[in-house]
Design a protein around this motif. Structure first.
Motif, PDB file in Angstrom:
ATOM      1  N   GLU A   1      33.543 -58.003 -27.942  1.00 39.49           N
ATOM      2  CA  GLU A   1      32.572 -59.087 -27.826  1.00 39.49           C
ATOM      3  C   GLU A   1      31.143 -58.544 -27.844  1.00 39.49           C
ATOM      4  N   ARG A   2      30.944 -57.370 -27.282  1.00 41.02           N
ATOM      5  CA  ARG A   2      29.603 -56.804 -27.179  1.00 41.02           C
ATOM      6  C   ARG A   2      29.203 -56.155 -28.500  1.00 41.02           C
ATOM      7  N   PRO A   3      28.033 -56.482 -29.040  1.00 46.40           N
ATOM      8  CA  PRO A   3      27.594 -55.875 -30.306  1.00 46.40           C
ATOM      9  C   PRO A   3      27.397 -54.363 -30.176  1.00 46.40           C
ATOM     10  N   THR A   4      27.761 -53.649 -31.215  1.00 46.53           N
ATOM     11  CA  THR A   4      27.525 -52.207 -31.250  1.00 46.53           C
ATOM     12  C   THR A   4      26.132 -51.898 -31.777  1.00 46.53           C
ATOM     13  N   ILE A   5      25.668 -52.702 -32.726  1.00 50.78           N
ATOM     14  CA  ILE A   5      24.326 -52.555 -33.306  1.00 50.78           C
ATOM     15  C   ILE A   5      23.542 -53.833 -33.028  1.00 50.78           C
ATOM     16  N   ARG A   6      22.278 -53.667 -32.593  1.00 50.31           N
ATOM     17  CA  ARG A   6      21.464 -54.829 -32.204  1.00 50.31           C
ATOM     18  C   ARG A   6      20.064 -54.742 -32.814  1.00 50.31           C
ATOM     19  N   GLN A   7      19.721 -55.743 -33.576  1.00 48.13           N
ATOM     20  CA  GLN A   7      18.363 -55.916 -34.126  1.00 48.13           C
ATOM     21  C   GLN A   7      17.762 -54.598 -34.652  1.00 48.13           C
ATOM     22  N   VAL A   8      18.495 -53.943 -35.520  1.00 51.38           N
ATOM     23  CA  VAL A   8      18.023 -52.681 -36.098  1.00 51.38           C
ATOM     24  C   VAL A   8      17.305 -52.958 -37.413  1.00 51.38           C
ATOM     25  N   SER A   9      16.109 -52.462 -37.530  1.00 47.82           N
ATOM     26  CA  SER A   9      15.342 -52.546 -38.780  1.00 47.82           C
ATOM     27  C   SER A   9      14.959 -51.141 -39.199  1.00 47.82           C
ATOM     28  N   LEU A  10      15.228 -50.825 -40.463  1.00 45.71           N
ATOM     29  CA  LEU A  10      14.979 -49.471 -40.960  1.00 45.71           C
ATOM     30  C   LEU A  10      14.857 -49.509 -42.474  1.00 45.71           C
ATOM     31  N   ARG A  11      13.965 -48.694 -43.000  1.00 51.18           N
ATOM     32  CA  ARG A  11      13.790 -48.600 -44.450  1.00 51.18           C
ATOM     33  C   ARG A  11      14.011 -47.147 -44.878  1.00 51.18           C
ATOM     34  N   ILE A  12      14.881 -46.966 -45.865  1.00 54.45           N
ATOM     35  CA  ILE A  12      15.205 -45.628 -46.365  1.00 54.45           C
ATOM     36  C   ILE A  12      14.820 -45.565 -47.832  1.00 54.45           C
ATOM     37  N   ARG A  13      13.961 -44.637 -48.187  1.00 58.21           N
ATOM     38  CA  ARG A  13      13.497 -44.505 -49.569  1.00 58.21           C
ATOM     39  C   ARG A  13      14.246 -43.370 -50.262  1.00 58.21           C
ATOM     40  N   ALA A  14      14.281 -43.427 -51.571  1.00 57.16           N
ATOM     41  CA  ALA A  14      14.927 -42.369 -52.358  1.00 57.16           C
ATOM     42  C   ALA A  14      14.259 -41.041 -52.059  1.00 57.16           C
ATOM     43  N   GLY A  15      15.045 -40.013 -51.804  1.00 59.74           N
ATOM     44  CA  GLY A  15      14.522 -38.686 -51.529  1.00 59.74           C
ATOM     45  C   GLY A  15      14.172 -38.457 -50.079  1.00 59.74           C
ATOM     46  N   GLU A  16      14.261 -39.477 -49.258  1.00 61.42           N
ATOM     47  CA  GLU A  16      13.906 -39.334 -47.851  1.00 61.42           C
ATOM     48  C   GLU A  16      15.071 -38.711 -47.079  1.00 61.42           C
ATOM     49  N   SER A  17      14.733 -37.859 -46.124  1.00 61.39           N
ATOM     50  CA  SER A  17      15.746 -37.249 -45.259  1.00 61.39           C
ATOM     51  C   SER A  17      15.547 -37.785 -43.843  1.00 61.39           C
ATOM     52  N   ILE A  18      16.603 -38.392 -43.308  1.00 50.66           N
ATOM     53  CA  ILE A  18      16.531 -39.047 -42.004  1.00 50.66           C
ATOM     54  C   ILE A  18      17.604 -38.468 -41.098  1.00 50.66           C
ATOM     55  N   VAL A  19      17.225 -38.202 -39.842  1.00 52.32           N
ATOM     56  CA  VAL A  19      18.178 -37.722 -38.859  1.00 52.32           C
ATOM     57  C   VAL A  19      18.270 -38.750 -37.735  1.00 52.32           C
ATOM     58  N   LEU A  20      19.508 -39.146 -37.412  1.00 50.14           N
ATOM     59  CA  LEU A  20      19.763 -40.097 -36.328  1.00 50.14           C
ATOM     60  C   LEU A  20      20.190 -39.330 -35.088  1.00 50.14           C
ATOM     61  N   VAL A  21      19.515 -39.586 -33.953  1.00 52.40           N
ATOM     62  CA  VAL A  21      19.834 -38.904 -32.711  1.00 52.40           C
ATOM     63  C   VAL A  21      19.977 -39.930 -31.600  1.00 52.40           C
ATOM     64  N   GLY A  22      20.638 -39.531 -30.542  1.00 50.34           N
ATOM     65  CA  GLY A  22      20.852 -40.410 -29.401  1.00 50.34           C
ATOM     66  C   GLY A  22      22.100 -40.012 -28.647  1.00 50.34           C
ATOM     67  N   GLU A  23      22.312 -40.644 -27.479  1.00 51.84           N
ATOM     68  CA  GLU A  23      23.473 -40.309 -26.658  1.00 51.84           C
ATOM     69  C   GLU A  23      24.769 -40.724 -27.352  1.00 51.84           C
ATOM     70  N   ASN A  24      25.880 -40.171 -26.870  1.00 53.49           N
ATOM     71  CA  ASN A  24      27.187 -40.575 -27.386  1.00 53.49           C
ATOM     72  C   ASN A  24      27.405 -42.065 -27.140  1.00 53.49           C
ATOM     73  N   GLY A  25      27.931 -42.752 -28.152  1.00 46.03           N
ATOM     74  CA  GLY A  25      28.242 -44.167 -28.006  1.00 46.03           C
ATOM     75  C   GLY A  25      27.074 -45.106 -28.191  1.00 46.03           C
ATOM     76  N   CYS A  26      25.944 -44.597 -28.675  1.00 41.97           N
ATOM     77  CA  CYS A  26      24.771 -45.469 -28.840  1.00 41.97           C
ATOM     78  C   CYS A  26      24.779 -46.202 -30.187  1.00 41.97           C
ATOM     79  N   GLY A  27      25.764 -45.929 -31.065  1.00 48.63           N
ATOM     80  CA  GLY A  27      25.879 -46.670 -32.320  1.00 48.63           C
ATOM     81  C   GLY A  27      25.480 -45.904 -33.565  1.00 48.63           C
ATOM     82  N   LYS A  28      25.281 -44.604 -33.446  1.00 45.41           N
ATOM     83  CA  LYS A  28      24.822 -43.817 -34.602  1.00 45.41           C
ATOM     84  C   LYS A  28      25.861 -43.831 -35.722  1.00 45.41           C
ATOM     85  N   SER A  29      27.130 -43.561 -35.396  1.00 42.54           N
ATOM     86  CA  SER A  29      28.170 -43.500 -36.427  1.00 42.54           C
ATOM     87  C   SER A  29      28.372 -44.860 -37.082  1.00 42.54           C
ATOM     88  N   THR A  30      28.344 -45.907 -36.282  1.00 43.02           N
ATOM     89  CA  THR A  30      28.485 -47.256 -36.834  1.00 43.02           C
ATOM     90  C   THR A  30      27.336 -47.567 -37.777  1.00 43.02           C
TER      91      THR A  30
END
Length: 644
Positions: free
Chosen positions: A406-435
């Protein structure tokens, strides 16, 4: 699997439930093939080297594909069946003549000649039946292989959202069981044709001798049909009810016998615990199975009594005829034999009726399964990527919840990824990075208006075109039991130039001292086992072999040593400025190499920017980075004690 529609050509209307579930397999309603696109793991080709055509094509029914390679054997079986029926009928005629000759004793020579003729017929029929069994076994092997391939080619969901649930696994288990049962049904089709011919032949034969007896036999065997239909309903309900228990028992048994779990069994002394859980599941399964078998046995006993009564009734009627001299002893013997064959054929037909009832019951399960899990998205024509390769990926107030939560894993996420851009996602375990990473790759279902590729809503795009431009290493990547080259290329006919290019640019990703044709893993004799880091390197090489516009790595370097990890990222940054790279990691020392750092907490993005900007801002990322740097220093130099 992208679209499915019911097939138009079933063997019987309510018989083979699966005859209608696989027409689409990626083909549009007009029967035209989809535009071929490059895949690192190509779909099963229409021209398969084995001669099997697993993808439903225009003008070819499901039945034709299942029966491919068996038509000649079916023809031979039909001929054998007719010949055996003719020989058996002739044997009955000889038996009648032999019996009458023995009663009359008109000639001493004739009975021996008839006996020799009868023995010759019996030997011929026995040889034909053995050859018939041999051909039947061959047909069943062919059909089962064809069915397995058809099912495997069908399990190709557009997204993985609903496949990562226990409900999917339970229903898939039922579908697999149903498909396995189909091989027997197709084989029975020929047997049932022969049985019908046999019933017709012996009905005529008996009718000529005792006209009313065939009607009596039909009437007395009717309960067998009711028995088979009821047993089929009960067996289906039992299978559905115990599917999860069977899966649990199998899973626990695999834990006991899987060599990869032996180390933990030794270290944690966990074998007794696992065996206890397995024993409970096994005992519960056995209890339910015995309870079901007990009820089934009671019903079978009742029907067996009816069958005995039927046979006794036939015998009684014939004996009355002999006593009244309306039939001869020879007629009595021959009709008894013919009635036995006729009843056996009727029992075969009743068993087949039970199979039809079973498949009728499971038809809704199978079609519902493929509709829910394999026919996702709209049936309208979907677009390809406007420019072939995505230049931007944009998330707008993205929200996502798994089906069983019932509880959302991802909430109100806004992000823009451009061609050639390198992005690293960080955060605690279970914060929704893999999803979030899987959402970016298009692997999950989302509402419209949340994910855009080059300004086009993801739900308006053909996801197959998206997947052609996405490469990925997940946390649960697969250790394939193939050669090193095959583990990277996933093809029998790889692009050797591309493979050598990847091997040349990233030689440290390939095991040293092993030939590229060397099979790896523990599943095949003579294979070489790899370390966790080596397996992960091959998974990375596989993702790089595919020349994708978007590369997503979910802790893909967690098993690599720090030096190799840093070298890999530096090589990637220098190599291709057109490729977008999204990486999830807990090793924050590599974050300065990326053009953007995205910090997540409880399913939300709380910070994003360059490493230097976020460190200077002194927020969550700064605290995470300082804690990581301190831990790294402690690991490298040891704990520092201060004496006062």
């Amino acid at each position: 699997m992208h679209r499915h529609a019911a097939l138009d050509e079933p063997i019987f209307e309510n018989a083979v439930f699966a005859i209608g579930i696989l027409r689409g397999s990626g083909w549009n309603d007009s029967g035209d093939a989809p535009v071929p696109g490059r895949r690192i793991v190509p779909a099963i080709d229409r021209a398969d080297p084995s001669g099997f055509v697993p993808v439903m094509t225009a003008g070819r029914s499901f039945n034709k594909q299942v029966l491919q390679g068996t038509w000649k054997s079916y023809g031979i079986l039909a001929a054998i069946g007719l010949l055996v029926t003719a020989l058996t009928s002739y044997q009955i005629g000889i038996t009648k003549r032999l019996t009458d000759e023995l009663v009359a004793l008109a000639s001493e020579r004739t009975p021996f000649l008839l006996l020799a003729e009868l023995c010759a017929m019996m030997i011929g029929a026995a040889l034909l039946r053995q050859y018939q069994q041999y051909r039947q076994n061959g047909i069943q092997l062919h059909i089962q292989a064809n069915l397995d391939r058809l099912l495997a080619s069908s399990i190709e969901p557009v997204t993985i959202t609903r496949t990562e649930t226990p409900r999917f696994k339970n229903e898939l288990n039922i579908v697999r069981f149903s498909f396995q049962s189909l091989s027997g049904l197709y084989l029975s089709f020929m047997q049932i044709t022969i049985a019908v011919i046999s019933v017709g032949t012996y009905t005529i034969l008996i009718f000529k001798q005792v006209w009313y007896l065939p009607f009596v036999i039909f009437l007395l065997n009717a309960p067998k049909w009711l028995q088979e239909k009821r047993m089929a309903r009960d067996r289906f309900a039992f299978t559905v009810r115990t599917t999860e228990l069977v899966r649990e028992k199998t899973l626990l048994q695999d834990l006991l016998f899987n060599p990869s779990s032996f180390a933990e069994q030794l270290v944690f002394a966990s074998k007794a615990f696992i065996m206890g859980r397995w024993g409970k599941a096994y005992a519960e399964g056995m209890k339910q199975e015995q309870s079901f078998n007990r009820r089934e046995s009671v019903r079978k006993t009742g029907y067996a009594c009816i069958a005995v009564f039927a046979q006794a009734t036939v015998q009684l009627l014939l004996i009355v005829g002999v006593v009244r001299h309306s039939i001869t002893i020879g007629t009595y013997v021959s009709v008894i034999a013919a009635a036995g064959v006729m009843e056996a054929s009727l029992m075969s037909l009743a068993a087949y009726a039970g199979q039809l009832q079973h498949f009728k019951l499971t038809k809704s399960k199978v079609t519902g399964f493929l509709t829910e899990y394999m026919r996702e998205g709209s049936t309208k024509e979907l677009k390809g990527l406007p420019g072939g390769k995505p230049r931007t990926i944009e998330l707008k107030d993205l929200a996502f919840a798994y089906p069983d939560r019932e509880r959302p894993t991802i909430r109100q996420v806004s992000l823009r990824i451009r061609a050639g851009e390198s992005i690293v996602l960080v955060g605690e375990n279970g914060c929704g990075k893999s999803t979030l990473a899987k959402l970016i790759a298009g692997l999950h279902e989302v509402d419209s208006g949340m994910i855009f590729y080059d300004g086009e809503d993801l739900n308006q795009l053909d996801r197959r075109r998206i997947y052609e431009e996405v490469s990925m290493v997940t946390q649960d990547y697969v250790n394939y039991p193939f050669s090193i080259r095959e583990c990277v290329t996933m093809s029998d006919v790889p692009d050797i130039a591309r493979y050598e290019e990847v091997r040349g640019k990233y030689p440290y990703l390939f095991p040293e001292g092993l030939n590229e044709d060397r099979v790896v893993g523990l599943d095949r004799s003579g294979a070489t086992q790899l370390s966790g880091g080596q397996w992960q390197k091959l998974a990375i090489a596989r993702s790089l072999y595919k020349e994708a516009a978007v590369v997503v790595w979910d802790e893909a370097t967690s098993a690599l040593d720090p030096e190799t990890e840093r070298r890999l990222f530096l090589d990637l940054m220098r190599e291709d400025q057109a490729r977008s790279l999204i990486v999830i990691t807990h090793r924050l020392n590599v974050c300065p190499l990326f053009s953007k750092v995205v910090v997540m907490q409880e399913g939300r993005i709380v910070e994003q920017g360059r490493h230097e900007e976020l460190v200077q801002a002194g927020g969550k990322y700064r605290r995470m980075f300082d804690a990581y740097s301190m831990e790294e220093a402690r690991t490298q130099y040891g704990s520092v004690s201060t004496a006062v």
